[in-house]
Design an enzyme around this catalytic site. Structure first.
Site, short mmCIF file in Angstrom:
data_model
loop_
_atom_site.label_atom_id
_atom_site.label_comp_id
_atom_site.label_asym_id
_atom_site.label_seq_id
_atom_site.Cartn_x
_atom_site.Cartn_y
_atom_site.Cartn_z
N ASN A 353 0.80 -1.20 0.02
CA ASN A 353 -0.01 -0.05 0.13
C ASN A 353 0.93 1.36 0.03
O ASN A 353 0.59 2.08 -0.71
CB ASN A 353 -0.82 -0.22 1.32
CG ASN A 353 -2.06 0.97 0.98
OD1 ASN A 353 -2.86 1.20 -0.06
ND2 ASN A 353 -1.87 2.07 2.21
N TRP A 371 -3.92 10.69 -14.08
CA TRP A 371 -4.25 9.58 -13.12
C TRP A 371 -4.85 8.61 -13.43
O TRP A 371 -4.75 7.56 -13.06
CB TRP A 371 -4.77 10.32 -11.74
CG TRP A 371 -6.02 11.00 -11.95
CD1 TRP A 371 -6.22 12.18 -12.22
CD2 TRP A 371 -7.45 10.46 -11.78
NE1 TRP A 371 -7.31 12.26 -12.25
CE2 TRP A 371 -8.32 11.32 -12.09
CE3 TRP A 371 -7.66 8.99 -11.48
CZ2 TRP A 371 -9.75 10.88 -11.97
CZ3 TRP A 371 -9.14 8.56 -11.67
CH2 TRP A 371 -9.92 9.54 -11.70
#
Length: 493
Positions: A353, A371
Protein backbone atom coordinates in the site's frame (compact mmCIF):
# COMPACT_ATOMS: atom_id res chain seq x y z
CA UNK A 1 -44.87 -20.85 7.86
CA UNK A 2 -44.54 -22.00 4.22
CA UNK A 3 -41.79 -20.57 2.03
CA UNK A 4 -43.07 -17.75 -0.22
CA UNK A 5 -41.30 -19.19 -3.27
CA UNK A 6 -41.21 -22.77 -4.46
CA UNK A 7 -37.86 -22.26 -6.15
CA UNK A 8 -35.08 -19.66 -5.96
CA UNK A 9 -31.72 -19.05 -7.62
CA UNK A 10 -28.66 -17.71 -5.78
CA UNK A 11 -26.38 -15.81 -8.14
CA UNK A 12 -22.83 -15.84 -6.76
CA UNK A 13 -20.74 -12.88 -7.87
CA UNK A 14 -18.21 -11.29 -5.52
CA UNK A 15 -19.21 -13.57 -2.61
CA UNK A 16 -17.48 -16.88 -3.35
CA UNK A 17 -18.07 -18.65 -0.04
CA UNK A 18 -20.73 -20.90 1.51
CA UNK A 19 -20.82 -19.31 4.97
CA UNK A 20 -22.04 -15.96 6.38
CA UNK A 21 -23.76 -15.34 3.07
CA UNK A 22 -26.79 -12.98 3.07
CA UNK A 23 -28.17 -13.97 -0.35
CA UNK A 24 -27.86 -17.70 0.36
CA UNK A 25 -29.22 -17.18 3.89
CA UNK A 26 -32.39 -15.50 2.66
CA UNK A 27 -32.90 -17.84 -0.27
CA UNK A 28 -32.72 -20.93 1.93
CA UNK A 29 -35.36 -19.45 4.23
CA UNK A 30 -37.69 -18.12 1.54
CA UNK A 31 -37.56 -20.90 -1.04
CA UNK A 32 -38.47 -24.59 -0.90
CA UNK A 33 -35.73 -25.36 -3.41
CA UNK A 34 -32.58 -23.35 -4.05
CA UNK A 35 -30.22 -23.59 -7.02
CA UNK A 36 -26.85 -21.82 -7.16
CA UNK A 37 -25.14 -20.28 -10.19
CA UNK A 38 -21.94 -18.49 -11.10
CA UNK A 39 -21.51 -16.87 -14.48
CA UNK A 40 -18.13 -16.38 -16.10
CA UNK A 41 -19.40 -13.15 -17.58
CA UNK A 42 -18.26 -12.64 -21.16
CA UNK A 43 -18.98 -8.92 -20.86
CA UNK A 44 -16.12 -8.77 -18.34
CA UNK A 45 -13.84 -11.57 -19.50
CA UNK A 46 -13.71 -10.38 -23.09
CA UNK A 47 -11.67 -7.36 -21.96
CA UNK A 48 -9.04 -9.42 -20.13
CA UNK A 49 -5.83 -11.01 -21.40
CA UNK A 50 -6.10 -14.78 -21.88
CA UNK A 51 -3.88 -15.35 -18.84
CA UNK A 52 -5.13 -13.45 -15.81
CA UNK A 53 -4.38 -14.16 -12.15
CA UNK A 54 -7.82 -13.04 -11.06
CA UNK A 55 -9.55 -15.49 -13.35
CA UNK A 56 -7.29 -18.21 -11.96
CA UNK A 57 -8.17 -17.12 -8.40
CA UNK A 58 -11.89 -17.20 -9.21
CA UNK A 59 -11.58 -20.58 -10.89
CA UNK A 60 -9.77 -22.16 -7.95
CA UNK A 61 -12.19 -20.55 -5.50
CA UNK A 62 -15.19 -21.85 -7.45
CA UNK A 63 -13.87 -25.40 -7.27
CA UNK A 64 -13.78 -25.05 -3.49
CA UNK A 65 -17.19 -23.35 -3.34
CA UNK A 66 -18.76 -26.08 -5.45
CA UNK A 67 -17.46 -28.71 -3.06
CA UNK A 68 -18.52 -26.66 -0.04
CA UNK A 69 -22.12 -26.57 -1.29
CA UNK A 70 -22.10 -30.34 -1.84
CA UNK A 71 -20.70 -30.84 1.67
CA UNK A 72 -23.21 -28.43 3.16
CA UNK A 73 -26.12 -30.30 1.58
CA UNK A 74 -24.51 -33.72 2.13
CA UNK A 75 -25.47 -34.47 -1.45
CA UNK A 76 -22.97 -35.01 -4.24
CA UNK A 77 -25.53 -33.82 -6.80
CA UNK A 78 -25.84 -30.39 -5.23
CA UNK A 79 -23.37 -27.77 -6.40
CA UNK A 80 -22.81 -24.81 -8.65
CA UNK A 81 -24.33 -24.35 -12.04
CA UNK A 82 -21.50 -22.60 -13.90
CA UNK A 83 -22.18 -20.73 -17.12
CA UNK A 84 -19.94 -18.95 -19.58
CA UNK A 85 -22.10 -16.27 -21.14
CA UNK A 86 -23.30 -12.69 -20.80
CA UNK A 87 -24.73 -12.59 -17.28
CA UNK A 88 -27.38 -10.02 -18.15
CA UNK A 89 -29.12 -12.49 -20.45
CA UNK A 90 -27.96 -15.82 -19.00
CA UNK A 91 -29.34 -15.27 -15.49
CA UNK A 92 -32.94 -14.44 -16.54
CA UNK A 93 -32.85 -17.33 -19.02
CA UNK A 94 -31.61 -19.72 -16.32
CA UNK A 95 -34.27 -18.54 -13.86
CA UNK A 96 -36.90 -19.22 -16.52
CA UNK A 97 -35.47 -22.65 -17.33
CA UNK A 98 -35.38 -23.64 -13.66
CA UNK A 99 -38.75 -22.13 -12.85
CA UNK A 100 -37.20 -19.90 -10.17
CA UNK A 101 -39.52 -17.15 -8.96
CA UNK A 102 -36.70 -15.13 -7.39
CA UNK A 103 -32.98 -14.54 -7.98
CA UNK A 104 -30.86 -13.69 -4.92
CA UNK A 105 -27.49 -11.90 -5.04
CA UNK A 106 -25.19 -9.53 -3.20
CA UNK A 107 -25.53 -5.85 -3.99
CA UNK A 108 -22.84 -4.21 -6.14
CA UNK A 109 -22.73 -0.43 -6.60
CA UNK A 110 -20.16 -0.27 -9.39
CA UNK A 111 -21.78 1.66 -12.27
CA UNK A 112 -21.44 -1.26 -14.68
CA UNK A 113 -22.93 -3.66 -12.14
CA UNK A 114 -25.86 -1.34 -11.46
CA UNK A 115 -26.61 -1.15 -15.16
CA UNK A 116 -26.37 -4.94 -15.52
CA UNK A 117 -28.60 -5.54 -12.51
CA UNK A 118 -31.20 -3.08 -13.76
CA UNK A 119 -31.30 -5.01 -17.04
CA UNK A 120 -31.64 -8.35 -15.21
CA UNK A 121 -34.34 -6.98 -12.91
CA UNK A 122 -36.39 -5.80 -15.89
CA UNK A 123 -35.94 -9.07 -17.76
CA UNK A 124 -37.02 -11.07 -14.72
CA UNK A 125 -40.00 -8.81 -14.01
CA UNK A 126 -41.34 -9.35 -17.52
CA UNK A 127 -42.05 -12.94 -16.45
CA UNK A 128 -43.18 -12.18 -12.91
CA UNK A 129 -39.85 -12.97 -11.28
CA UNK A 130 -37.91 -10.93 -8.70
CA UNK A 131 -34.31 -9.84 -8.26
CA UNK A 132 -33.58 -9.65 -4.53
CA UNK A 133 -30.30 -7.95 -3.62
CA UNK A 134 -28.64 -7.83 -0.21
CA UNK A 135 -25.75 -5.95 1.37
CA UNK A 136 -22.74 -8.23 1.63
CA UNK A 137 -19.24 -6.95 0.84
CA UNK A 138 -19.34 -3.88 3.08
CA UNK A 139 -20.27 -3.26 6.71
CA UNK A 140 -22.09 0.05 6.08
CA UNK A 141 -23.29 0.89 2.59
CA UNK A 142 -24.92 3.66 0.63
CA UNK A 143 -26.87 5.96 2.98
CA UNK A 144 -26.57 3.95 6.18
CA UNK A 145 -24.17 6.60 7.50
CA UNK A 146 -25.03 10.24 6.76
CA UNK A 147 -24.03 13.59 8.22
CA UNK A 148 -26.40 15.57 10.45
CA UNK A 149 -27.45 17.37 7.28
CA UNK A 150 -28.50 13.99 5.81
CA UNK A 151 -25.78 14.17 3.17
CA UNK A 152 -23.04 11.64 2.40
CA UNK A 153 -19.69 12.00 4.11
CA UNK A 154 -16.89 13.32 1.92
CA UNK A 155 -14.23 13.53 4.64
CA UNK A 156 -12.88 10.34 6.13
CA UNK A 157 -12.30 11.27 9.79
CA UNK A 158 -15.92 12.21 10.59
CA UNK A 159 -17.05 9.17 8.57
CA UNK A 160 -14.83 6.94 10.66
CA UNK A 161 -16.17 8.46 13.86
CA UNK A 162 -19.72 7.82 12.69
CA UNK A 163 -18.79 4.26 11.67
CA UNK A 164 -17.35 3.51 15.11
CA UNK A 165 -20.26 5.24 16.85
CA UNK A 166 -22.90 3.23 15.00
CA UNK A 167 -21.24 -0.16 14.82
CA UNK A 168 -22.89 -2.87 16.88
CA UNK A 169 -23.64 -6.56 16.87
CA UNK A 170 -26.41 -6.17 14.29
CA UNK A 171 -24.08 -4.87 11.58
CA UNK A 172 -21.39 -7.43 12.39
CA UNK A 173 -23.70 -10.45 12.76
CA UNK A 174 -23.23 -13.48 10.52
CA UNK A 175 -25.89 -14.71 8.11
CA UNK A 176 -26.19 -18.41 8.87
CA UNK A 177 -26.78 -20.91 6.10
CA UNK A 178 -26.80 -23.98 8.35
CA UNK A 179 -30.30 -25.12 9.10
CA UNK A 180 -31.67 -24.45 5.65
CA UNK A 181 -29.19 -26.55 3.70
CA UNK A 182 -31.84 -29.20 3.09
CA UNK A 183 -33.43 -26.80 0.60
CA UNK A 184 -30.38 -26.88 -1.67
CA UNK A 185 -31.53 -28.55 -4.85
CA UNK A 186 -29.51 -30.97 -7.00
CA UNK A 187 -28.16 -29.52 -10.20
CA UNK A 188 -30.28 -30.42 -13.23
CA UNK A 189 -28.85 -33.18 -15.44
CA UNK A 190 -27.56 -30.72 -18.03
CA UNK A 191 -25.54 -28.85 -15.38
CA UNK A 192 -23.85 -31.75 -13.59
CA UNK A 193 -20.39 -31.03 -15.00
CA UNK A 194 -19.64 -28.44 -12.34
CA UNK A 195 -16.84 -25.92 -12.80
CA UNK A 196 -15.44 -25.93 -16.36
CA UNK A 197 -11.73 -25.90 -17.04
CA UNK A 198 -9.92 -22.65 -17.70
CA UNK A 199 -9.42 -23.74 -21.30
CA UNK A 200 -13.17 -24.20 -21.71
CA UNK A 201 -13.73 -20.50 -20.99
CA UNK A 202 -10.85 -19.38 -23.19
CA UNK A 203 -8.17 -18.91 -20.54
CA UNK A 204 -5.02 -20.74 -19.65
CA UNK A 205 -2.40 -20.99 -16.93
CA UNK A 206 0.81 -19.04 -17.28
CA UNK A 207 4.09 -19.68 -15.50
CA UNK A 208 4.76 -15.95 -15.67
CA UNK A 209 1.39 -15.15 -14.11
CA UNK A 210 1.29 -17.94 -11.56
CA UNK A 211 -1.04 -17.28 -8.65
CA UNK A 212 1.07 -16.44 -5.60
CA UNK A 213 -1.76 -16.18 -3.08
CA UNK A 214 -3.81 -19.06 -1.63
CA UNK A 215 -7.34 -19.07 -3.04
CA UNK A 216 -10.80 -19.96 -1.79
CA UNK A 217 -12.15 -19.70 1.72
CA UNK A 218 -9.51 -22.13 2.97
CA UNK A 219 -6.73 -19.95 1.54
CA UNK A 220 -8.29 -16.86 3.05
CA UNK A 221 -8.53 -18.53 6.45
CA UNK A 222 -4.86 -19.48 6.30
CA UNK A 223 -3.91 -15.86 5.60
CA UNK A 224 -6.28 -14.55 8.27
CA UNK A 225 -4.89 -16.89 10.93
CA UNK A 226 -1.37 -15.87 9.97
CA UNK A 227 -2.29 -12.18 10.17
CA UNK A 228 -4.04 -12.42 13.54
CA UNK A 229 -0.71 -13.53 15.00
CA UNK A 230 0.79 -10.24 13.71
CA UNK A 231 -2.14 -7.83 13.84
CA UNK A 232 -1.06 -6.18 17.10
CA UNK A 233 2.04 -4.78 15.37
CA UNK A 234 0.25 -3.78 12.15
CA UNK A 235 0.35 -0.08 13.01
CA UNK A 236 4.15 -0.21 13.25
CA UNK A 237 4.89 -2.67 10.44
CA UNK A 238 2.44 -1.72 7.69
CA UNK A 239 4.57 0.98 6.00
CA UNK A 240 7.69 -1.11 5.43
CA UNK A 241 7.48 -3.17 2.23
CA UNK A 242 10.31 -5.53 3.19
CA UNK A 243 8.47 -6.48 6.39
CA UNK A 244 5.61 -8.97 6.60
CA UNK A 245 3.20 -6.35 7.90
CA UNK A 246 0.05 -6.35 5.72
CA UNK A 247 -2.75 -8.91 5.92
CA UNK A 248 -2.59 -9.76 2.16
CA UNK A 249 -6.36 -10.30 2.35
CA UNK A 250 -7.35 -7.75 -0.31
CA UNK A 251 -8.11 -10.32 -3.00
CA UNK A 252 -10.21 -12.35 -0.56
CA UNK A 253 -12.26 -9.27 0.30
CA UNK A 254 -12.56 -8.46 -3.40
CA UNK A 255 -14.05 -11.84 -4.30
CA UNK A 256 -15.76 -12.51 -1.00
CA UNK A 257 -14.05 -15.77 -0.15
CA UNK A 258 -14.01 -14.35 3.38
CA UNK A 259 -16.79 -12.35 5.00
CA UNK A 260 -16.12 -8.67 5.71
CA UNK A 261 -18.28 -9.03 8.82
CA UNK A 262 -16.19 -11.77 10.40
CA UNK A 263 -12.97 -9.85 9.77
CA UNK A 264 -14.35 -6.55 11.06
CA UNK A 265 -15.92 -8.27 14.06
CA UNK A 266 -12.62 -9.82 15.11
CA UNK A 267 -10.63 -6.63 14.52
CA UNK A 268 -13.20 -4.57 16.45
CA UNK A 269 -13.00 -6.92 19.45
CA UNK A 270 -9.21 -6.73 19.41
CA UNK A 271 -9.35 -2.94 19.19
CA UNK A 272 -11.68 -2.82 22.20
CA UNK A 273 -9.17 -4.97 24.06
CA UNK A 274 -6.51 -2.33 23.44
CA UNK A 275 -4.76 -3.46 20.26
CA UNK A 276 -3.53 -0.39 18.35
CA UNK A 277 -2.56 -2.61 15.45
CA UNK A 278 -6.10 -3.96 15.17
CA UNK A 279 -7.48 -0.42 15.42
CA UNK A 280 -5.26 0.70 12.54
CA UNK A 281 -6.23 -2.29 10.40
CA UNK A 282 -9.92 -1.73 11.15
CA UNK A 283 -9.41 1.81 9.85
CA UNK A 284 -8.35 0.28 6.53
CA UNK A 285 -11.67 -1.60 6.37
CA UNK A 286 -13.46 1.64 7.19
CA UNK A 287 -11.60 3.41 4.36
CA UNK A 288 -12.93 0.67 2.08
CA UNK A 289 -16.50 1.33 3.23
CA UNK A 290 -15.88 5.06 2.81
CA UNK A 291 -14.80 4.71 -0.81
CA UNK A 292 -17.69 2.35 -1.57
CA UNK A 293 -20.30 4.79 -0.24
CA UNK A 294 -18.64 7.59 -2.20
CA UNK A 295 -18.99 5.53 -5.37
CA UNK A 296 -22.67 4.96 -4.63
CA UNK A 297 -23.34 8.68 -4.12
CA UNK A 298 -20.88 10.18 -6.62
CA UNK A 299 -20.59 7.77 -9.57
CA UNK A 300 -19.18 10.58 -11.76
CA UNK A 301 -15.92 10.25 -9.80
CA UNK A 302 -15.34 6.83 -11.31
CA UNK A 303 -14.52 8.58 -14.60
CA UNK A 304 -13.80 12.21 -13.72
CA UNK A 305 -12.20 14.10 -10.87
CA UNK A 306 -14.28 14.18 -7.71
CA UNK A 307 -13.36 17.86 -7.51
CA UNK A 308 -14.32 19.30 -10.93
CA UNK A 309 -11.61 21.98 -10.81
CA UNK A 310 -8.98 19.27 -11.22
CA UNK A 311 -10.32 18.31 -14.63
CA UNK A 312 -8.81 21.57 -15.88
CA UNK A 313 -5.27 20.28 -15.34
CA UNK A 314 -3.34 19.89 -18.59
CA UNK A 315 -1.52 16.53 -18.47
CA UNK A 316 1.56 15.76 -20.53
CA UNK A 317 0.94 14.32 -23.99
CA UNK A 318 2.99 13.49 -27.06
CA UNK A 319 5.91 11.22 -27.80
CA UNK A 320 7.93 12.19 -24.74
CA UNK A 321 4.94 11.59 -22.46
CA UNK A 322 4.44 8.16 -24.03
CA UNK A 323 8.09 7.29 -23.41
CA UNK A 324 7.68 8.29 -19.75
CA UNK A 325 4.52 6.20 -19.54
CA UNK A 326 6.25 3.10 -20.88
CA UNK A 327 9.15 3.59 -18.47
CA UNK A 328 6.75 3.79 -15.52
CA UNK A 329 4.74 0.75 -16.63
CA UNK A 330 7.84 -1.38 -17.13
CA UNK A 331 9.68 -0.31 -13.99
CA UNK A 332 12.41 1.55 -15.86
CA UNK A 333 12.18 5.01 -14.30
CA UNK A 334 15.62 4.96 -12.69
CA UNK A 335 14.10 5.51 -9.24
CA UNK A 336 14.59 2.18 -7.43
CA UNK A 337 11.58 2.32 -5.10
CA UNK A 338 9.20 3.09 -7.98
CA UNK A 339 10.75 0.43 -10.19
CA UNK A 340 10.73 -2.21 -7.45
CA UNK A 341 7.08 -1.43 -6.75
CA UNK A 342 6.17 -1.97 -10.40
CA UNK A 343 8.18 -5.20 -10.46
CA UNK A 344 6.27 -6.44 -7.42
CA UNK A 345 2.98 -5.65 -9.15
CA UNK A 346 3.84 -7.43 -12.37
CA UNK A 347 5.51 -10.43 -10.72
CA UNK A 348 2.87 -11.05 -8.06
CA UNK A 349 -0.32 -9.10 -8.84
CA UNK A 350 0.13 -7.30 -5.52
CA UNK A 351 1.67 -3.98 -4.55
CA UNK A 352 2.34 -2.83 -1.00
CA UNK A 353 0.00 0.00 0.00
CA UNK A 354 2.77 2.49 0.78
CA UNK A 355 4.25 1.79 -2.64
CA UNK A 356 0.89 2.29 -4.35
CA UNK A 357 0.96 5.84 -3.03
CA UNK A 358 4.58 6.38 -4.06
CA UNK A 359 4.13 4.92 -7.56
CA UNK A 360 0.92 6.90 -8.11
CA UNK A 361 2.43 10.15 -6.90
CA UNK A 362 5.43 9.62 -9.17
CA UNK A 363 3.29 9.06 -12.27
CA UNK A 364 1.09 12.08 -11.63
CA UNK A 365 3.40 14.58 -9.97
CA UNK A 366 6.84 13.66 -11.29
CA UNK A 367 5.87 12.60 -14.80
CA UNK A 368 2.78 14.81 -15.18
CA UNK A 369 0.61 12.03 -16.59
CA UNK A 370 -3.14 11.69 -16.13
CA UNK A 371 -4.04 9.70 -13.02
CA UNK A 372 -6.67 7.77 -15.00
CA UNK A 373 -3.91 6.06 -16.99
CA UNK A 374 -2.31 4.77 -13.81
CA UNK A 375 -5.69 3.77 -12.42
CA UNK A 376 -6.33 1.68 -15.54
CA UNK A 377 -2.91 0.02 -15.30
CA UNK A 378 -3.50 -0.98 -11.68
CA UNK A 379 -6.96 -2.21 -12.66
CA UNK A 380 -5.35 -4.52 -15.20
CA UNK A 381 -2.72 -5.96 -12.87
CA UNK A 382 -3.92 -5.89 -9.26
CA UNK A 383 -5.36 -9.14 -7.93
CA UNK A 384 -7.36 -7.16 -5.37
CA UNK A 385 -8.58 -4.53 -7.80
CA UNK A 386 -11.80 -2.87 -6.68
CA UNK A 387 -13.07 0.13 -8.62
CA UNK A 388 -14.00 2.24 -5.59
CA UNK A 389 -10.74 1.73 -3.69
CA UNK A 390 -8.51 1.93 -6.74
CA UNK A 391 -10.20 5.10 -7.92
CA UNK A 392 -10.13 6.56 -4.42
CA UNK A 393 -6.43 5.81 -4.03
CA UNK A 394 -5.49 7.37 -7.34
CA UNK A 395 -7.60 10.45 -6.76
CA UNK A 396 -6.03 10.74 -3.31
CA UNK A 397 -2.56 10.70 -4.88
CA UNK A 398 -3.52 13.17 -7.60
CA UNK A 399 -5.27 15.43 -5.05
CA UNK A 400 -8.42 15.41 -7.18
CA UNK A 401 -10.47 13.25 -4.81
CA UNK A 402 -12.35 14.07 -1.65
CA UNK A 403 -10.19 14.20 1.47
CA UNK A 404 -7.08 13.78 -0.72
CA UNK A 405 -3.54 14.87 -0.05
CA UNK A 406 -2.96 18.59 -0.77
CA UNK A 407 -2.08 19.30 -4.39
CA UNK A 408 1.27 20.75 -3.36
CA UNK A 409 2.31 17.61 -1.46
CA UNK A 410 4.65 15.61 -3.68
CA UNK A 411 6.34 12.42 -2.54
CA UNK A 412 10.10 12.33 -2.99
CA UNK A 413 10.78 8.74 -4.10
CA UNK A 414 14.31 8.73 -2.67
CA UNK A 415 13.22 10.07 0.70
CA UNK A 416 10.41 7.51 0.80
CA UNK A 417 12.90 4.76 -0.01
CA UNK A 418 15.32 5.82 2.71
CA UNK A 419 12.52 6.07 5.27
CA UNK A 420 10.58 2.90 4.54
CA UNK A 421 13.23 0.55 3.13
CA UNK A 422 16.36 1.89 4.85
CA UNK A 423 18.42 -1.25 4.38
CA UNK A 424 17.29 -1.69 0.78
CA UNK A 425 15.93 -5.17 1.43
CA UNK A 426 12.84 -4.67 -0.71
CA UNK A 427 14.86 -3.05 -3.47
CA UNK A 428 17.29 -5.97 -3.59
CA UNK A 429 14.42 -8.46 -3.80
CA UNK A 430 12.93 -6.93 -6.93
CA UNK A 431 15.97 -5.22 -8.46
CA UNK A 432 18.72 -7.85 -8.18
CA UNK A 433 20.95 -5.86 -10.54
CA UNK A 434 21.37 -3.37 -7.68
CA UNK A 435 21.79 -5.96 -4.94
CA UNK A 436 25.51 -5.39 -4.34
CA UNK A 437 25.11 -1.66 -3.72
CA UNK A 438 25.35 -0.45 -0.14
CA UNK A 439 22.46 0.79 1.99
CA UNK A 440 23.62 4.30 1.19
CA UNK A 441 23.87 3.98 -2.59
CA UNK A 442 21.02 1.66 -3.54
CA UNK A 443 18.31 4.29 -3.10
CA UNK A 444 19.85 6.68 -5.67
CA UNK A 445 22.39 4.78 -7.81
CA UNK A 446 23.00 7.78 -10.07
CA UNK A 447 24.56 9.59 -7.12
CA UNK A 448 27.01 6.79 -6.32
CA UNK A 449 30.70 7.19 -7.28
CA UNK A 450 31.70 5.62 -10.59
CA UNK A 451 34.07 3.14 -8.95
CA UNK A 452 31.32 1.98 -6.57
CA UNK A 453 28.99 1.36 -9.48
CA UNK A 454 31.69 -0.46 -11.41
CA UNK A 455 32.51 -2.69 -8.44
CA UNK A 456 28.81 -3.52 -8.05
CA UNK A 457 28.41 -4.33 -11.73
CA UNK A 458 25.89 -1.54 -12.24
CA UNK A 459 26.07 0.20 -15.60
CA UNK A 460 23.60 3.06 -15.62
CA UNK A 461 21.77 3.27 -18.90
CA UNK A 462 22.40 -0.42 -19.58
CA UNK A 463 21.47 -2.84 -16.80
CA UNK A 464 19.71 -0.13 -14.81
CA UNK A 465 18.31 3.12 -16.24
CA UNK A 466 19.32 6.64 -15.45
CA UNK A 467 16.53 8.70 -13.84
CA UNK A 468 14.00 9.72 -16.48
CA UNK A 469 13.28 13.01 -14.67
CA UNK A 470 14.93 15.30 -12.18
CA UNK A 471 12.66 15.20 -9.15
CA UNK A 472 13.32 18.80 -8.08
CA UNK A 473 12.57 20.12 -11.56
CA UNK A 474 9.51 17.85 -11.87
CA UNK A 475 8.23 19.24 -8.59
CA UNK A 476 8.37 22.79 -9.92
CA UNK A 477 6.55 21.75 -13.10
CA UNK A 478 3.84 20.11 -11.02
CA UNK A 479 3.34 23.17 -8.86
CA UNK A 480 2.93 25.21 -12.03
CA UNK A 481 0.61 22.59 -13.56
CA UNK A 482 -1.64 22.57 -10.50
CA UNK A 483 -1.76 26.36 -10.34
CA UNK A 484 -4.93 26.20 -12.44
CA UNK A 485 -6.62 24.50 -9.50
CA UNK A 486 -5.51 27.26 -7.16
CA UNK A 487 -6.71 29.88 -9.60
CA UNK A 488 -10.14 28.27 -9.96
CA UNK A 489 -10.48 27.99 -6.21
CA UNK A 490 -9.62 31.69 -5.91
CA UNK A 491 -12.16 32.61 -8.59
CA UNK A 492 -14.82 30.59 -6.80
CA UNK A 493 -14.26 32.59 -3.64
Amino acid sequence: MPAPFSRGLVWFRRDLRAHDHPALHHALRECSEVHCVFVFDEDILSRLPRADRRVLFIHESLLELDQALRTLAQDAHVGLIVLHASARTAVPELAHRLGAQAVYAGRDDEPGALERDAYVRTALAQHGRELRLFKDHTVFERSELLTQAASPYTVFTPYKKAWLREINGYFLASYAVAGGQGNLAPCPPWAQEGVPSLAAIGFGPSAELALKVPSGTSGGQVLWQDFTARIDTYDRARDFPAVKGPSYLGVHLRFGTLSIRELARDAYKRMQAGSQGAATWLSELIWRDFYLQLMAHFPHAMERSFKPAYDAIAWETGAQAEALWVAWCTGRTGFPLVDAAMEQLHQTGYMHNRLRMVAASFLVKDLGLDWRRGEAHFAEWLNDYELASNNGGWQWASSSGCDAQPWFRIFNPVTQSLKFDPQGRFLRRYLPQLAVLSEKDIHAPWAAPADVLQAAGVVLGENYPLPIVDHAQARERTLARYAVVKEQASDAC
